[in-house]
Motif scaffolding. Structure first.
Motif, PDB file in Angstrom:
ATOM      1  N   GLU A 284       5.674  -4.015  -6.279  1.00 48.89           N
ATOM      2  CA  GLU A 284       5.182  -2.695  -6.869  1.00 48.89           C
ATOM      3  C   GLU A 284       3.878  -2.600  -6.047  1.00 48.89           C
ATOM      4  O   GLU A 284       3.101  -3.366  -5.387  1.00 48.89           O
ATOM      5  N   LEU A 285       3.770  -1.124  -6.195  1.00 46.06           N
ATOM      6  CA  LEU A 285       2.584  -0.672  -5.055  1.00 46.06           C
ATOM      7  C   LEU A 285       1.294  -1.430  -5.957  1.00 46.06           C
ATOM      8  O   LEU A 285       1.005  -1.400  -6.974  1.00 46.06           O
ATOM      9  N   PHE A 286       0.211  -1.618  -5.133  1.00 49.06           N
ATOM     10  CA  PHE A 286      -1.016  -2.274  -5.296  1.00 49.06           C
ATOM     11  C   PHE A 286      -0.713  -3.637  -5.957  1.00 49.06           C
ATOM     12  O   PHE A 286      -1.912  -4.197  -6.527  1.00 49.06           O
TER      13      PHE A 286
ATOM     14  N   ILE B 241       0.959  -1.174  -0.025  1.00 46.06           N
ATOM     15  CA  ILE B 241       0.163  -0.035  -0.029  1.00 46.06           C
ATOM     16  C   ILE B 241       0.901   1.324   0.238  1.00 46.06           C
ATOM     17  O   ILE B 241       0.266   2.199  -0.319  1.00 46.06           O
TER      18      ILE B 241
END
Lengths: 276, 198
Positions: free
Chosen positions: A58-60, A17
């Motif tokens: 990676e993000l998300f 997150i």
């Protein structure tokens, strides 16, 4: 020996997150995990171009992690992506919504406080934000239910003052008391705002029905706007701060809704008008 | 015992630098206390010059000693091609390849909604201005291949779309010396979609 080694490693199913650069090539990654709640983990070497972990944290992304206990931070030793949520990366507006959802989750949770239901909800929300024609619907659903799962479920069925069931009339929402006031009690209460009947109906429906049944709803723009405003007021009051990513979301959304982005940042530093 | 003021002050200043804690700060300070005078003065001079001589290029916002940096001032470079990067260090990285002959534009960051970094904090308006004024043929978006970089590239691409300029993005693919087995889905997918003829 074997058991000792096992204790030093643990597994987690996580969604990334938040992250920030750390040291030469490392990153500190904030994950929300199913098993352990929110964790801040060290991902070593992920800023190097040949890193084997980089793409998986990676993000998300929804990923399976193997984590080693460390002194200050636990270290991600292996990462395997389960679901990269591609649509969130390919559309700026959906990226904006994902940022907002992630920030809310971050603000609503404490480290190492497992909440598997909230984990499921967040995962489902990322999927819905990537798929929904109207991302506002899954977003509102997330706001309402994430608040609920964090212990701030608003009362929408009986008046918080007189305890009478809410009737279809001009009712009020009170962010400080966390719910609705009836037509008689509302006007007298300081800080209560009027809430329209359709908006209240949708909120109640969202609170009591699974998302799948909500998907078919087609809301008027005014109702969308009101729901957004009420929930946003409620959560900024409860969290005692305003999520920063909202600004970005509004910026992107404004431009999408106007069909084409203007050539200069509208109302931005230049303030010039579009030549096209 | 109280530390002598100049010593305490230097320790304090060092400790404010990234990656330096109080222990390292005092070690550096005591080293400088014993180091030859020339070395110490050279360091302080270097720091002073950094502040006094370095400016941002008026055209591309790269760090420079002149109001216009050597790359922007070079008539041999292709001024109709602008490569957009996040940081001055990225300019160095691309220059090292020797493959790029256009000019640059340094954003000084990326969009980071959660940190509250929006387009106003970056040199995005300046880029649009540049494209609108000059004879720009192509804008190559070379932000980092992560979510922030991708979002920034998408944002800029949208802003530039009405201007009719060609907008390209640095390709995604597998790193040299990498291993397919460890490649993530997103990279591998891009590598397949944008595969090249041999």
């Amino acid at each position: 020996m074997e058991s000792e080694r096992r204790q030093r490693l643990y597994r987690a199913e996580a969604v990334i997150i938040k992250r920030r650069d750390f040291g030469e090539a490392d990153r500190l990654v904030t994950c929300f995990t199913r098993e352990h709640g929110k964790l801040t983990l060290l991902a070593k070497g992920v800023r190097k171009i040949t890193s084997r972990k980089a793409g998986h944290v990676e993000l998300f992304t929804h990923a399976r992690l193997l984590v080693a206990k460390g002194r200050t931070w636990d270290i991600i030793t292996q990462a395997e992506c389960i679901q990269p949520f591609l649509p969130l990366r390919e559309d700026l507006q959906r990226t904006g919504y994902a940022y907002y959802a992630a920030e809310l989750l971050d603000l609503l949770t404490q480290e190492q406080d497992p909440n598997p239901e909230l984990f499921e909800l967040f995962l489902a929300t990322l999927e819905r934000l990537g798929r929904a024609e109207e991302p506002r619907l899954p977003m509102r659903y997330f706001e309402l239910h994430a608040m609920g799962l964090a212990g701030f479920q608003p009362e929408l069925f009986v008046c918080l003052n007189c305890q009478e069931p809410i009737r279809p009339a001009q009712n009020y929402f009170h962010v400080g008391r966390g719910g609705v006031l009836c037509e008689a009690c509302g006007p007298a209460a300081n800080g209560a705002r009027p809430i329209s009947l359709p908006a209240l109906k949708v909120l109640r429906y969202m609170q009591t029905h699974p998302y799948a049944e909500l998907e078919a709803l087609r809301l008027r723009p005014a109702v969308h706007a009101e729901l957004e405003e009420v929930l946003f007021q409620y959560l900024t009051y409860t969290l005692e701060r305003s999520p920063k990513s909202v600004q970005f979301l509004h910026l992107v959304r404004e431009r999408v809704n106007h069909g084409m982005m203007p050539a200069g940042p509208a109302g931005g530093p230049n303030g010039e008008s579009s030549p096209v | 015992m109280e530390l002598a003021k100049p010593v305490a002050r230097l320790i304090e200043e060092f400790a404010r630098l990234p990656g330096i804690g109080p222990k390292t700060a005092s070690r550096l300070t005591y080293y400088l206390l014993r180091a030859p005078a020339e070395q110490v003065l050279a360091l302080s001079d270097a720091i002073r010059q950094l502040r006094e001589r370095i400016v941002y290029c008026q055209v591309c916002y790269n760090i420079s000693e002149e109001p216009v940096c050597p790359i922007c001032a070079n008539p041999q470079r292709d001024h109709s091609q602008i490569c957009v990067v996040e940081e001055p260090l990225d300019v160095m990285a691309i220059e090292r390849t020797g493959e790029y002959h256009g000019v640059y534009h340094v954003l000084h960051g990326v969009l980071a909604p959660i940190e509250g970094v929006g387009p106003e904090q970056l040199k995005i308006g300046e880029l649009v201005q540049r494209v609108r004024q000059g004879e720009v043929r192509e804008v190559l978006l070379a932000t980092n291949p992560n979510l922030e970089g991708e979002a920034t590239a998408m944002y800029i691409a949208r802003l530039l779309a009405p201007l009719g300029v060609r907008v390209t993005r640095l390709a995604h693919g597998l790193p040299v010396g990498g291993d397919l087995e460890y490649a993530d889905e997103v990279t591998l997918r891009q590598a397949i979609l944008r595969r090249a003829e041999m």
